[in-house]
Design an enzyme around this catalytic site. Structure first.
Site, PDB file in Angstrom:
ATOM      1  CD  GLU A   1      -8.331 -25.901 -40.161  1.00 29.87           C
ATOM      2  OE1 GLU A   1      -8.428 -26.864 -39.765  1.00 29.87           O
ATOM      3  OE2 GLU A   1      -8.380 -25.533 -41.236  1.00 29.87           O
TER       4      GLU A   1
ATOM      5  CB  CYS B   1      -2.809 -23.191 -48.843  1.00 37.14           C
ATOM      6  SG  CYS B   1      -1.806 -23.364 -47.650  1.00 37.14           S
TER       7      CYS B   1
ATOM      8  CB  CYS C   1      -4.568 -16.839 -44.385  1.00 35.22           C
ATOM      9  SG  CYS C   1      -4.748 -18.191 -43.614  1.00 35.22           S
TER      10      CYS C   1
ATOM     11  CG  HIS D   1      -7.391 -20.943 -42.594  1.00 36.79           C
ATOM     12  ND1 HIS D   1      -7.192 -21.149 -43.038  1.00 36.79           N
ATOM     13  CD2 HIS D   1      -8.144 -21.851 -41.948  1.00 36.79           C
ATOM     14  CE1 HIS D   1      -6.533 -22.666 -43.435  1.00 36.79           C
ATOM     15  NE2 HIS D   1      -7.390 -22.619 -42.484  1.00 36.79           N
TER      16      HIS D   1
ATOM     17  CG  ASP E   1      -6.029 -24.369 -47.412  1.00 38.64           C
ATOM     18  OD1 ASP E   1      -5.227 -23.475 -46.763  1.00 38.64           O
ATOM     19  OD2 ASP E   1      -7.060 -23.978 -46.170  1.00 38.64           O
ATOM     20  CB  SER E   2      -3.468 -26.491 -43.855  1.00 37.90           C
ATOM     21  OG  SER E   2      -3.278 -24.922 -43.777  1.00 37.90           O
TER      22      SER E   2
HETATM   23  N1  DGL Z   1      -4.850 -21.372 -45.358  1.00 35.53           N
HETATM   24  C1  DGL Z   1      -3.635 -21.473 -45.568  1.00 35.53           C
HETATM   25  C2  DGL Z   1      -2.845 -19.708 -45.852  1.00 35.53           C
HETATM   26  O1  DGL Z   1      -3.881 -19.764 -46.851  1.00 35.53           O
HETATM   27  C3  DGL Z   1      -2.482 -21.421 -44.094  1.00 35.53           C
HETATM   28  C4  DGL Z   1      -3.351 -21.706 -43.290  1.00 35.53           C
HETATM   29  C5  DGL Z   1      -1.919 -22.443 -42.403  1.00 35.53           C
HETATM   30  O2  DGL Z   1      -2.227 -23.535 -42.392  1.00 35.53           O
HETATM   31  O3  DGL Z   1      -1.974 -22.184 -41.270  1.00 35.53           O
HETATM   32  O4  DGL Z   1      -2.015 -19.898 -45.773  1.00 35.53           O
END
Ligand code: DGL
Length: 280
Positions: free
Chosen positions: A164, A79, A198, A200, A16-17
């Site tokens: 984050e 991600c 997402c 997150h 993931d990012s």
């Molecule tokens: N967790 C990620 C997603 O599912 C990326 C979020 C990001 O880095 O902007 O899109």
């Protein structure tokens, strides 16, 4: 010159990012505890959500190559932004050159597959990063399986930075959580199902539930992706044999180890050891 990839079995790579993929990893470890996992968060370059197609593709490919080099035969892009912008190109163009027997899978398809059985009104909302919404991956994938479903997307550019930066539980987060939910429902008041597109976003779930009308089902991805992986490994015994099974999990980040360990411990409710690596 690139070294040849090891043919020995290895852990399942999860990328993931940043921290978001931990919401997927923890469900994988719950549903498939016997496997070894290697988690990589590109925290130094997160968020990916507002980055261009080319940059997300380049960063994601670097991460996949690193996980392959570290022994993974199977990598899950935990991600949505990377799944939307990089997965297909990596599968089509890079995998045949890197190693046609390795696999990279994403999180959008397993999520989309379940939607048809959840929505009654056939009006579905998607909350995701600007990159995922702009890619149109959700409406395109949903239309392929369920042409009768109407999809409305809403980009939530402030949500990943809140997570984050450890502000998911702060009072200030309420404003942005309410804003995007209200705007989504304002676009289509027949929506009865909302995908958290997402990885997150489950970390904002207590606040999302506060502002989402009770009549709307919230779909988060952890269980769906973990179930889909379980099914995939059952159907692909050749890949299953290449995944080691000692129940371990190793964490890598491109940012400072202590920063990752502190934030990740909050999400995972456990102390972890973290290693810093470079992808450039
Ligand atoms: N967790 C990620 C997603 O599912 C990326 C979020 C990001 O880095 O902007 O899109």
């Amino acid at each position: 010159m690139r070294l040849p990839l090891s043919t020995s079995p290895g852990p399942i790579g999860v990328f993931d990012s940043g921290y978001g993929g931990l919401t997927i990893l923890s469900k994988m470890r719950e549903f498939l505890p016997q496997y070894d996992y290697l988690y990589l968060g590109d925290n130094a370059r997160s968020p990916y959500g507002s980055r261009s197609f080319e940059v997300v593709y380049e960063f994601t490919l670097q991460a996949v190559e690193k996980l392959f080099e570290m022994g993974c035969h199977l990598v899950i892009l935990a991600c949505n932004t990377a799944s939307a912008k990089a997965l297909r190109t990596i599968q089509m163009n890079n995998l045949p050159l890197l190693d046609a027997n390795r696999r990279v899978l994403g999180v959008i398809r397993p999520t989309v597959e379940t939607i048809g059985a959840i929505t009654h009104s056939r009006h579905v909302g998607v909350l995701a990063t600007a990159g995922t919404i702009k890619s149109e991956s959700y409406p395109l994938e949903i239309k392929k399986l369920y042409p009768d479903i109407m999809v409305t997307g809403k980009a939530c550019p402030m949500w990943v930075p809140l997570v984050e930066n450890g502000e998911a539980d702060a009072v200030g987060a309420d404003y942005f959580v309410e804003k995007y939910i209200t705007e989504l429902i304002g676009q289509d008041d027949r929506i009865d199902t909302v995908i958290l597109g997402c990885t997150h976003y489950p970390l904002l779930l207590p606040k999302i539930k506060t502002y989402m009308p009770d009549s709307i089902q919230i779909v988060s991805q952890g269980e769906l992706v973990a179930n889909s992986l379980k099914d995939y490994l059952r159907r692909h015994s050749d890949m299953d044999a290449k995944c080691t099974k000692n129940g371990t999990c190793r964490y890598l980040t491109t940012e400072a180890e202590d920063k990752f360990a502190e934030s990740a411990a909050r999400f995972l409710n456990e102390e972890i050891k973290v290693e810093r690596i470079s992808l450039e």
